[in-house]
Design a protein around this motif. Structure first.
Motif, PDB file in Angstrom:
ATOM      1  N   UNK A 162       9.750  44.828  87.029  1.00 40.68           N
ATOM      2  CA  UNK A 162      10.184  46.342  86.649  1.00 40.68           C
ATOM      3  C   UNK A 162       8.272  46.717  87.132  1.00 40.68           C
ATOM      4  N   UNK A 163       8.710  48.186  87.610  1.00 42.51           N
ATOM      5  CA  UNK A 163       7.459  48.395  88.831  1.00 42.51           C
ATOM      6  C   UNK A 163       6.848  49.690  87.881  1.00 42.51           C
ATOM      7  N   UNK A 164       5.558  49.574  88.070  1.00 40.07           N
ATOM      8  CA  UNK A 164       4.033  50.720  87.408  1.00 40.07           C
ATOM      9  C   UNK A 164       4.927  52.048  88.178  1.00 40.07           C
ATOM     10  N   UNK A 165       4.774  53.517  87.346  1.00 42.09           N
ATOM     11  CA  UNK A 165       5.033  55.084  88.094  1.00 42.09           C
ATOM     12  C   UNK A 165       4.028  54.306  89.167  1.00 42.09           C
ATOM     13  N   UNK A 166       4.507  54.690  90.553  1.00 41.72           N
ATOM     14  CA  UNK A 166       3.553  55.187  91.428  1.00 41.72           C
ATOM     15  C   UNK A 166       3.540  56.988  91.985  1.00 41.72           C
ATOM     16  N   UNK A 167       4.836  57.702  92.031  1.00 42.02           N
ATOM     17  CA  UNK A 167       5.158  59.053  91.879  1.00 42.02           C
ATOM     18  C   UNK A 167       4.067  59.639  92.043  1.00 42.02           C
ATOM     19  N   UNK A 168       2.552  59.612  90.214  1.00 48.06           N
ATOM     20  CA  UNK A 168       1.669  60.562  90.577  1.00 48.06           C
ATOM     21  C   UNK A 168       0.516  59.736  91.104  1.00 48.06           C
ATOM     22  N   UNK A 215      -2.140  49.079  94.688  1.00 43.12           N
ATOM     23  CA  UNK A 215      -1.489  47.566  94.604  1.00 43.12           C
ATOM     24  C   UNK A 215      -0.216  46.558  94.022  1.00 43.12           C
ATOM     25  N   UNK A 216      -0.475  45.350  94.415  1.00 43.45           N
ATOM     26  CA  UNK A 216       0.585  44.971  93.122  1.00 43.45           C
ATOM     27  C   UNK A 216       0.349  44.232  91.896  1.00 43.45           C
ATOM     28  N   UNK A 217       1.600  44.535  90.723  1.00 42.02           N
ATOM     29  CA  UNK A 217       1.586  44.586  88.971  1.00 42.02           C
ATOM     30  C   UNK A 217       0.932  42.936  89.163  1.00 42.02           C
ATOM     31  N   UNK A 218      -0.353  43.033  87.507  1.00 44.83           N
ATOM     32  CA  UNK A 218      -0.738  42.038  87.127  1.00 44.83           C
ATOM     33  C   UNK A 218      -0.486  41.427  85.987  1.00 44.83           C
ATOM     34  N   UNK A 219      -0.763  40.927  85.506  1.00 44.26           N
ATOM     35  CA  UNK A 219      -0.666  40.427  83.900  1.00 44.26           C
ATOM     36  C   UNK A 219      -2.250  39.415  82.949  1.00 44.26           C
ATOM     37  N   UNK A 220      -2.766  41.062  82.575  1.00 41.01           N
ATOM     38  CA  UNK A 220      -3.798  40.512  81.980  1.00 41.01           C
ATOM     39  C   UNK A 220      -3.666  40.552  80.456  1.00 41.01           C
ATOM     40  N   UNK A 221      -4.739  39.253  79.858  1.00 44.28           N
ATOM     41  CA  UNK A 221      -4.975  38.825  78.150  1.00 44.28           C
ATOM     42  C   UNK A 221      -5.377  40.173  77.780  1.00 44.28           C
ATOM     43  N   UNK A 222      -5.550  40.832  76.821  1.00 46.81           N
ATOM     44  CA  UNK A 222      -6.729  42.135  76.774  1.00 46.81           C
ATOM     45  C   UNK A 222      -6.917  42.043  75.442  1.00 46.81           C
ATOM     46  N   UNK A 261       0.535  45.548  81.287  1.00 41.49           N
ATOM     47  CA  UNK A 261       0.616  44.788  83.041  1.00 41.49           C
ATOM     48  C   UNK A 261      -0.406  45.726  83.787  1.00 41.49           C
ATOM     49  N   UNK A 262      -1.021  45.713  84.559  1.00 45.96           N
ATOM     50  CA  UNK A 262      -2.360  46.678  85.616  1.00 45.96           C
ATOM     51  C   UNK A 262      -1.870  46.518  87.011  1.00 45.96           C
ATOM     52  N   UNK A 263      -1.337  48.055  87.045  1.00 48.03           N
ATOM     53  CA  UNK A 263      -1.657  48.200  89.135  1.00 48.03           C
ATOM     54  C   UNK A 263      -3.210  48.751  89.164  1.00 48.03           C
ATOM     55  N   UNK A 264      -3.388  48.571  89.930  1.00 45.42           N
ATOM     56  CA  UNK A 264      -4.981  48.846  91.215  1.00 45.42           C
ATOM     57  C   UNK A 264      -4.572  50.143  91.697  1.00 45.42           C
ATOM     58  N   UNK A 312      -2.516  51.827  83.512  1.00 49.54           N
ATOM     59  CA  UNK A 312      -1.794  50.118  82.496  1.00 49.54           C
ATOM     60  C   UNK A 312      -0.514  50.548  81.730  1.00 49.54           C
ATOM     61  N   UNK A 313       0.444  49.269  81.439  1.00 46.82           N
ATOM     62  CA  UNK A 313       1.327  49.182  80.619  1.00 46.82           C
ATOM     63  C   UNK A 313       1.406  48.109  79.791  1.00 46.82           C
ATOM     64  N   UNK A 314       2.229  48.222  78.499  1.00 49.76           N
ATOM     65  CA  UNK A 314       2.202  46.707  77.867  1.00 49.76           C
ATOM     66  C   UNK A 314       3.011  46.448  78.780  1.00 49.76           C
ATOM     67  N   UNK A 315       3.194  44.498  78.353  1.00 56.53           N
ATOM     68  CA  UNK A 315       3.502  43.395  79.905  1.00 56.53           C
ATOM     69  C   UNK A 315       5.002  43.617  78.683  1.00 56.53           C
ATOM     70  N   UNK A 316       6.071  43.522  80.027  1.00 59.27           N
ATOM     71  CA  UNK A 316       6.964  42.649  78.790  1.00 59.27           C
ATOM     72  C   UNK A 316       7.315  41.574  78.341  1.00 59.27           C
TER      73      UNK A 316
END
Length: 441
Positions: free
Chosen positions: A1-7, A100-107, A117-120, A135-139
């Motif tokens: 799953x990719x994060x929305x990068x276009x914006x 950057x690459x997306x990663x998952x955090x326990x929040x 799921x977070x992308x910076x 931020x997005x909900x992780x799968x």
């Protein structure tokens, strides 16, 4: 799953350069506009301390607070302390505007546990660089390979008692655990790329060149044989100015470089101290007999390729027994210590001075010729006997007898020591307080 990068990409200035940040980024009004056009929660924060500057409406829904409440709040208020620590450990070294690459955090979001799921992305806003978190909900666990492991994996990596780093194939840092930060104290602002690491960790240019060669040569050898890099130590400067001895370990896995940084400062210091104690006379601090004999063997082996003369000097403090008998052993010990100091002051740094036992000492030295060696021996004799030893209000007249021998590659070490002993005996027999050079009969 990719994060929305276009914006993210559309809002970035076209003049962004790969080698640096443009002098002026987009205006705050532009950033606010496009952030609210994106259908994902976006939070804009300061680079260093993760203080929130602004957020979009989707972030307000996710975190359950009004847009005004985001201004200058701490990231910890949004996702909890553990997730905030992890966010600070993800190193986004991509150019400005490149996600950057997306990663998952326990929040902890609104009091509930939630995997995000977070992308910076680094973005330029007017005259400063900020970090944009998407931020997005992780799968759900199991829907993406290893997604279920990642929550625990980051915690485990932070638990490791050594620095752990994941870098790209070109050595740009992607992740560094909490121990890495504790070891070195550098932030993402200090190390934006690999060249910054070489500059701040190895401030001395000569040592930096040595460290780089050691690093890249060792990695090349390991990769050529498809194995783990052979560990080695380097002295690394930290952000506080302290130097740590670090053992480096490296392995390439897939497209990533895995680097381990193990602090061996105390272990290496203890090993050096044990070696020093094993090679040093405890009373005087001079080399002990074993170390001096090792140095003599090395010096003799080197003399085969050198034109300078090598010599072995035996020194014996005259009438030392009478000093112990009259003033006591404590005074005698202090005479030995002062005697050592005077001799070391009279010698050159490259000379080797040691205690053979009791009041007997030895010197290894190299000089251009026999006359220069005789002069060095005479300076030793004069340094000892020219002024009295002042100990406990006593002025003690101390002299030394010296036997010297020129060494050559054909003469064994044992034979050289025996000849120096014979010359010392002749100096004693001739009245003491003198230098005798051994001559072949």
């Amino acid at each position: 799953m990719r994060m929305p990068e276009i914006a993210v990409k559309s809002a970035l200035p076209q003049e962004t350069e790969a080698v640096g940040i443009p002098a002026h980024g987009r205006s705050r009004q532009d950033v606010d506009f496009w952030m609210n056009c994106v259908g994902a929660p976006l939070v804009l924060v300061e680079m260093q301390d993760l203080t929130v500057r602004q957020a979009n409406r989707n972030a307000a829904i996710l975190f359950g607070r009004g847009l005004e409440a985001f201004n200058h709040c701490q990231m910890e208020e949004l996702v909890g302390p553990e997730a905030t620590m992890m966010l600070g450990q993800i190193w986004n070294v991509a150019p400005v505007g490149t996600p950057g690459e997306p990663f998952i955090i326990p929040a902890q979001v609104q009091g509930q546990e939630r995997s995000l799921m977070v992308q910076v992305t680094k973005i330029a806003v007017e005259d400063e660089t900020l970090r944009l978190f998407t931020f997005m909900d992780a799968p759900p666990q199991g829907s993406v390979t290893l997604a279920g492991w990642q929550d625990n994996m980051l915690s485990m990596l932070n638990w490791l008692p050594f620095g752990f780093e994941i870098a790209s194939s070109d050595d740009q840092i992607q992740f560094a655990n909490s121990t890495f930060k504790e070891l070195f104290g550098f932030s993402q602002d200090d190390i934006s790329d690999i060249e910054d690491w070489w500059r701040v960790a190895y401030p001395d240019p000569e040592y930096r060149a040595y460290a780089r060669k050691q690093w890249y040569d060792s990695i090349a050898a390991a990769r050529a044989e498809q194995r783990e890099m052979t560990p080695f130590d380097l002295d690394v400067a930290t952000a506080t100015g302290r130097t740590r001895t670090i053992q480096f370990r490296h392995r390439t896995i897939g497209n990533f470089n895995i680097n381990l940084y193990i602090d061996v400062t105390q272990e290496r210091a203890a090993a050096r101290e044990l070696k020093r104690l094993a090679e040093t006379d405890a009373l005087t601090g001079a080399m002990n007999r074993r170390r001096l004999m090792d140095e003599a063997a090395r010096l003799q082996a080197e003399s085969e390729n050198r034109s300078a003369a090598c010599a072995f000097l035996m020194l014996d403090i005259d009438h030392f027994k009478s000093i112990n008998d009259r003033y006591g052993h404590s005074v005698g010990d202090r005479v030995l210590v002062d005697f050592t100091r005077r001799c070391l002051d009279a010698l050159e740094p490259r000379d080797r001075f040691g205690r053979m036992g009791g009041e007997e000492f030895a010197v290894l030295l190299r000089r251009p010729d026999g006359a220069a060696i005789a002069d060095a021996a005479e300076r030793l004799r004069s340094a000892v006997g020219s002024t009295p030893f002042r100990i406990d209000h006593h002025d003690l007249a101390i002299t030394v007898s010296i036997g010297a021998v020129l060494c050559d590659p054909e003469t064994s070490l044992e034979a050289g020591i025996s000849r120096a002993d014979n010359a010392l005996y002749m100096a004693k027999e001739a009245g003491r307080d003198r230098v005798i050079m051994w001559k072949a009969p």
